[in-house]
Scaffold this motif. Structure first.
Motif, short mmCIF file in Angstrom:
data_model
loop_
_atom_site.label_atom_id
_atom_site.label_comp_id
_atom_site.label_asym_id
_atom_site.label_seq_id
_atom_site.Cartn_x
_atom_site.Cartn_y
_atom_site.Cartn_z
N ILE A 148 0.86 -1.20 0.00
CA ILE A 148 0.00 0.00 0.00
C ILE A 148 0.88 1.24 0.00
O ILE A 148 0.68 2.17 -0.79
N ARG A 149 1.88 1.25 0.86
CA ARG A 149 2.79 2.39 0.95
C ARG A 149 3.52 2.62 -0.37
O ARG A 149 3.64 3.74 -0.85
N ASP A 150 4.00 1.54 -1.00
CA ASP A 150 4.73 1.67 -2.25
C ASP A 150 3.82 2.09 -3.40
O ASP A 150 4.24 2.82 -4.30
N TYR A 151 2.57 1.65 -3.40
CA TYR A 151 1.62 2.00 -4.45
C TYR A 151 1.30 3.49 -4.40
O TYR A 151 1.25 4.16 -5.43
N VAL A 152 1.10 4.02 -3.23
CA VAL A 152 0.71 5.41 -3.06
C VAL A 152 1.90 6.33 -3.27
O VAL A 152 1.75 7.45 -3.75
N GLY A 153 3.09 5.90 -2.93
CA GLY A 153 4.26 6.77 -3.01
C GLY A 153 4.48 7.42 -1.66
O GLY A 153 4.84 6.76 -0.71
N GLN A 154 4.21 8.71 -1.57
CA GLN A 154 4.37 9.41 -0.31
C GLN A 154 3.11 9.24 0.53
O GLN A 154 2.01 9.53 0.09
N VAL A 155 3.29 8.75 1.74
CA VAL A 155 2.17 8.50 2.65
C VAL A 155 1.90 9.76 3.46
O VAL A 155 2.83 10.37 3.99
N GLU A 156 0.65 10.13 3.54
CA GLU A 156 0.27 11.30 4.35
C GLU A 156 0.52 10.99 5.82
O GLU A 156 0.39 9.85 6.26
N ASP A 157 0.82 12.03 6.58
CA ASP A 157 1.10 11.86 8.01
C ASP A 157 -0.10 11.28 8.75
O ASP A 157 0.06 10.51 9.70
N SER A 158 -1.32 11.64 8.33
CA SER A 158 -2.51 11.14 9.02
C SER A 158 -2.71 9.64 8.81
O SER A 158 -3.40 9.00 9.58
N TRP A 159 -2.10 9.06 7.77
CA TRP A 159 -2.22 7.62 7.51
C TRP A 159 -1.29 6.80 8.38
O TRP A 159 -1.54 5.62 8.62
N LYS A 160 -0.20 7.36 8.82
CA LYS A 160 0.87 6.58 9.47
C LYS A 160 0.42 5.78 10.69
O LYS A 160 0.83 4.63 10.84
N PRO A 161 -0.44 6.31 11.56
CA PRO A 161 -0.87 5.47 12.69
C PRO A 161 -1.63 4.22 12.25
O PRO A 161 -1.55 3.18 12.91
N TYR A 162 -2.34 4.29 11.15
CA TYR A 162 -3.12 3.15 10.66
C TYR A 162 -2.27 2.15 9.89
O TYR A 162 -2.62 1.00 9.77
N LEU A 163 -1.15 2.61 9.37
CA LEU A 163 -0.23 1.72 8.65
C LEU A 163 0.93 1.29 9.53
O LEU A 163 1.87 0.66 9.06
N PHE A 164 0.90 1.65 10.81
CA PHE A 164 1.93 1.29 11.79
C PHE A 164 3.31 1.80 11.34
O PHE A 164 4.29 1.09 11.46
N LEU A 165 3.34 3.03 10.83
CA LEU A 165 4.60 3.61 10.37
C LEU A 165 5.07 4.73 11.26
O LEU A 165 6.06 5.37 10.98
N SER A 166 4.33 5.04 12.29
CA SER A 166 4.72 6.20 13.12
C SER A 166 5.81 5.86 14.10
O SER A 166 6.23 4.79 14.28
#
Length: 166
Positions: A148-166
């Motif tokens: 998902i992260r690679d498909y989108v490219g740059q991930v918005e900051d608001s998405w990071k808690p849901y993608l466990f990237l924070s």
């Protein structure tokens, strides 16, 4: 309308990414709730303005039986960023077995890496240590969140808690 919207399951786990148009339809049909919107953007109709969705959550739980990423040449190259894991080159890539198959190496995520033809031939039927070649990154099994992260490219900051990237 070509922006991406993160779609969450009812339990707030990341499911997929969709278009703004699709997210708006899901919200309008009461199949999803708006979780986050972009404050600087709005959707306009002739009579009303709506929030521009960034994250939506489905109202009913969707059971996803198979979430593993299939092992394929394309997915190995995608996981490795389409770069040789020995010299960082982007051209003429193939897939290399870290532990050669002749020595019992399996076709699995933790044994396959992207390699240019030159490095693959140089390594030959040896391990990277024997060939005195260093891997840039240890091979791993990717998760669907990685894709998902690679498909989108740059991930918005608001998405990071849901993608466990924070």
């Amino acid at each position: 309308m070509k922006a991406h919207v993160l779609v969450l399951n009812q339990d707030f786990s990341a499911l997929t990414v969709c278009s703004v148009q699709r997210a708006f339809v899901l919200i309008h049909l009461d199949k999803a709730d708006l979780v986050e919107s972009l404050p600087q953007a709005v959707l306009r109709t002739p009579r009303r303005h709506f929030a521009w969705p960034s994250i939506v959550r489905l109202r009913s739980y969707v059971r996803v039986p198979f979430r593993r990423i299939m092992l394929s040449r394309k997915n190995v190259l995608r996981r490795d960023g389409f770069r040789c894991q020995y010299c960082n080159q982007r051209e003429r890539l193939t897939v290399d077995h870290v532990v050669p198959r002749s020595r019992g190496g399996k076709d699995q995520w933790t044994n396959l890496v992207a390699a240019c033809i030159r490095c693959n031939n140089r390594k030959g039927d040896r391990t990277p240590e024997e060939a005195r070649m260093k891997l840039r990154r240890k091979p791993f099994r990717p998760s669907h969140v990685t894709f998902i992260r690679d498909y989108v490219g740059q991930v918005e900051d608001s998405w990071k808690p849901y993608l466990f990237l924070s």
